[in-house]
Motif scaffolding. Structure first.
Motif, mmCIF file in Angstrom:
data_model
loop_
_atom_site.group_PDB
_atom_site.id
_atom_site.type_symbol
_atom_site.label_atom_id
_atom_site.label_comp_id
_atom_site.label_asym_id
_atom_site.label_seq_id
_atom_site.Cartn_x
_atom_site.Cartn_y
_atom_site.Cartn_z
ATOM 1 N N ILE A 191 36.296 33.402 48.955
ATOM 2 C CA ILE A 191 37.131 33.508 50.149
ATOM 3 C C ILE A 191 37.316 34.972 50.523
ATOM 4 C CG2 ILE A 191 39.453 33.075 51.063
ATOM 5 C CD1 ILE A 191 39.494 30.547 49.322
ATOM 6 N N GLY A 192 37.412 35.813 49.478
ATOM 7 C CA GLY A 192 37.312 37.258 49.639
ATOM 8 C C GLY A 192 38.351 37.918 50.503
ATOM 9 N N ALA A 193 37.885 38.572 51.557
ATOM 10 C CA ALA A 193 38.728 39.481 52.335
ATOM 11 C C ALA A 193 39.927 38.802 52.968
ATOM 12 C CB ALA A 193 37.881 40.150 53.418
ATOM 13 N N GLY A 194 39.868 37.494 53.169
ATOM 14 C CA GLY A 194 40.987 36.793 53.793
ATOM 15 C C GLY A 194 42.269 36.864 52.997
ATOM 16 N N LEU A 195 42.172 37.214 51.720
ATOM 17 C CA LEU A 195 43.354 37.276 50.865
ATOM 18 C C LEU A 195 43.834 38.702 50.620
ATOM 19 C CD1 LEU A 195 42.319 34.574 48.239
ATOM 20 C CD2 LEU A 195 43.780 34.294 50.237
ATOM 21 N N GLY A 196 43.086 39.692 51.068
ATOM 22 C CA GLY A 196 43.538 41.075 51.014
ATOM 23 C C GLY A 196 43.771 41.619 49.617
ATOM 24 N N GLN A 197 44.511 42.735 49.536
ATOM 25 C CA GLN A 197 44.767 43.393 48.263
ATOM 26 C C GLN A 197 45.605 42.517 47.334
ATOM 27 O OE1 GLN A 197 46.558 47.188 49.198
ATOM 28 N NE2 GLN A 197 44.570 48.176 49.510
ATOM 29 N N ALA A 198 46.580 41.806 47.893
ATOM 30 C CA ALA A 198 47.403 40.928 47.065
ATOM 31 C C ALA A 198 46.554 39.832 46.433
ATOM 32 C CB ALA A 198 48.530 40.312 47.899
ATOM 33 N N GLY A 199 45.617 39.288 47.210
ATOM 34 C CA GLY A 199 44.719 38.275 46.673
ATOM 35 C C GLY A 199 43.825 38.811 45.582
ATOM 36 N N ASP A 200 43.351 40.061 45.765
ATOM 37 C CA ASP A 200 42.539 40.698 44.719
ATOM 38 C C ASP A 200 43.331 40.840 43.419
ATOM 39 O OD1 ASP A 200 40.398 40.913 46.414
ATOM 40 O OD2 ASP A 200 40.799 43.011 46.962
ATOM 41 N N ALA A 201 44.598 41.228 43.544
ATOM 42 C CA ALA A 201 45.446 41.371 42.360
ATOM 43 C C ALA A 201 45.633 40.027 41.670
ATOM 44 C CB ALA A 201 46.801 41.964 42.749
ATOM 45 N N ALA A 202 45.833 38.971 42.476
ATOM 46 C CA ALA A 202 45.997 37.634 41.906
ATOM 47 C C ALA A 202 44.744 37.205 41.156
ATOM 48 C CB ALA A 202 46.310 36.631 43.020
ATOM 49 N N LEU A 203 43.597 37.473 41.742
ATOM 50 C CA LEU A 203 42.333 37.084 41.111
ATOM 51 C C LEU A 203 42.146 37.793 39.776
ATOM 52 C CD1 LEU A 203 39.780 35.386 41.562
ATOM 53 C CD2 LEU A 203 38.745 37.372 42.664
ATOM 54 N N LYS A 204 42.472 39.080 39.713
ATOM 55 C CA LYS A 204 42.338 39.834 38.470
ATOM 56 C C LYS A 204 43.285 39.292 37.395
ATOM 57 C CE LYS A 204 40.805 44.131 40.668
ATOM 58 N NZ LYS A 204 41.158 45.537 41.005
ATOM 59 N N GLU A 205 44.514 38.941 37.809
ATOM 60 C CA GLU A 205 45.488 38.425 36.847
ATOM 61 C C GLU A 205 45.063 37.059 36.316
ATOM 62 O OE1 GLU A 205 49.390 38.542 38.600
ATOM 63 O OE2 GLU A 205 49.198 40.672 39.104
ATOM 64 N N LEU A 206 44.573 36.197 37.196
ATOM 65 C CA LEU A 206 44.108 34.879 36.757
ATOM 66 C C LEU A 206 42.893 35.008 35.846
ATOM 67 C CD1 LEU A 206 44.509 32.844 40.073
ATOM 68 C CD2 LEU A 206 45.886 32.607 37.994
ATOM 69 N N ALA A 207 41.999 35.935 36.155
ATOM 70 C CA ALA A 207 40.821 36.138 35.303
ATOM 71 C C ALA A 207 41.236 36.616 33.915
ATOM 72 C CB ALA A 207 39.873 37.143 35.953
ATOM 73 N N ALA A 208 42.243 37.501 33.837
ATOM 74 C CA ALA A 208 42.725 37.970 32.538
ATOM 75 C C ALA A 208 43.370 36.837 31.754
ATOM 76 C CB ALA A 208 43.720 39.114 32.738
ATOM 77 N N ILE A 209 44.096 35.971 32.434
ATOM 78 C CA ILE A 209 44.691 34.803 31.777
ATOM 79 C C ILE A 209 43.600 33.890 31.241
ATOM 80 C CG2 ILE A 209 45.983 32.661 32.218
ATOM 81 C CD1 ILE A 209 47.769 34.288 34.106
ATOM 82 N N ASP A 210 42.561 33.688 32.033
ATOM 83 C CA ASP A 210 41.453 32.832 31.595
ATOM 84 C C ASP A 210 40.811 33.388 30.332
ATOM 85 O OD1 ASP A 210 39.545 30.674 31.878
ATOM 86 O OD2 ASP A 210 38.121 32.180 32.597
ATOM 87 N N ARG A 211 40.565 34.693 30.290
ATOM 88 C CA ARG A 211 39.960 35.307 29.102
ATOM 89 C C ARG A 211 40.849 35.121 27.876
ATOM 90 N NH1 ARG A 211 38.674 39.355 32.946
ATOM 91 N NH2 ARG A 211 40.471 40.610 32.265
ATOM 92 N N ALA A 212 42.157 35.316 28.057
ATOM 93 C CA ALA A 212 43.078 35.171 26.930
ATOM 94 C C ALA A 212 43.161 33.721 26.462
ATOM 95 C CB ALA A 212 44.468 35.682 27.324
#
Length: 311
Positions: free
Chosen positions: A261-282
């Motif tokens: 979905i990318g740019a439609g979610l902006g910087q806040a969306g990018d931050a959310a994606l990084k946090e969810l990815a870190a949770i997935d790894r853990a």
């Protein structure tokens, strides 16, 4: 001889009496879950049933009584106190009051009744029990992952089998990104929209669309005022919900969908994606399976103090 007017035997709406078997089951569940929490290093905490209204995060409406969602009374020192709405707000008060003496981060669990001044209905009571665990003093995604892994173990400890419960996880910043892109800056309007989206699993896309717009009239005749979002933004929210509402998708597949979905979610969306990815790894590192914890961006939660990970 005068007739005695006897009161009618009746329970207040939204409250219930409970007998032996229910109480015994509750005690077993609390004991088993508490054992899990303590094994993970969380300490028990009991706070009063009553808190000052401002400590519960509630605001005083334009009346002489702060009855917005809480059961409140005015104390003899002219201050409003209320029955606790949940265990998280009392924890915030306790942590602020005792921060210098607490371990960092502070990890605690609590259980007990909570009270809400809301319209009761089937499965919706004004008094019910919560069993709660929180970490205070760390905003790392791994701290959220620890809570999720512990939650899975706690559910199994109650007697549920692995196929009987799933924890669904999202991040509020996904919708912050959509609201930023849509030019919505009013906090109350955002919160109203989030509460509408949180009803997606119950009302479906049609009901959410009405609540994102002017409002919705339910089956009982009650009218809920909507968020009055612009039509284009309502469409963007609908498109996002349709893209991510796949109950069978793995955590990595959901992350890929959000990334696309990318740019439609902006910087806040990018931050959310990084946090969810870190949770997935853990979660993967702790051996928490895809069927036990799923990513579901339609999960929002309606309270204002949620800002990041929600489940």
């Amino acid at each position: 001889m005068t007739d005695i007017q006897r009161p009618e035997a009746r329970s207040p709406r939204g409250f219930q009496d409970r007998r032996g078997s229910d109480l015994s089951a509750e005690r077993r569940i609390i004991a088993r879950v508490s054992e899990v929490y303590e094994r993970w290093g969380f300490e028990g905490l009991e706070t009063p049933a009553l808190e000052y209204v401002d400590a519960l995060g509630k605001f005083l409406p334009d009346t002489d009584r702060p009855n917005e969602g809480v059961l409140a009374l005015e104390d003899d020192d002219d201050q409003w106190i209320a029955l606790r709405y949940d265990h998280t707000a009392p924890l915030a008060r306790f942590a602020a009051q005792n921060w210098e003496t607490l371990p960092k981060p502070y990890r605690r669990y609590a259980y007990g009744p909570v009270w809400r001044n809301e319209k009761p209905g089937p499965g919706r009571l004004r008094q019910f029990w919560q069993c709660d665990a929180d970490t205070v003093g760390s905003d790392r995604p791994e701290a959220d992952a620890e809570i999720l892994a512990m939650g899975v173990e706690g559910l199994l400890a109650t007697g549920l089998t692995p196929d009987q419960a799933v924890i669904r996880v999202s991040n509020r910043k996904l919708f912050d990104g959509l609201f930023d892109a849509g030019g919505i800056t009013d906090t109350n309007q955002r919160l109203t929209a989030l509460r509408a989206i949180d009803k997606f699993d119950r009302l479906g896309i049609e009901g959410v669309r009405l609540l994102l717009g002017e409002g919705r009239l339910d089956e009982s005749g009650d009218y809920t005022k909507g968020a009055n979002l612009p039509v284009a933004l309502i469409g963007a929210v609908e498109t996002f919900l349709a893209s991510v509402s796949n109950a069978e998708a793995s955590r990595s597949e959901v992350l890929d969908t959000i990334a696309n979905i990318g740019a439609g979610l902006g910087q806040a969306g990018d931050a959310a994606l990084k946090e969810l990815a870190a949770i997935d790894r853990a979660l993967n590192a702790m051996g928490v399976g895809q069927d036990a914890v799923k990513f579901d961006p339609t999960i929002v939660r309606g309270l204002e103090y949620y800002t990041g990970t929600v489940f």
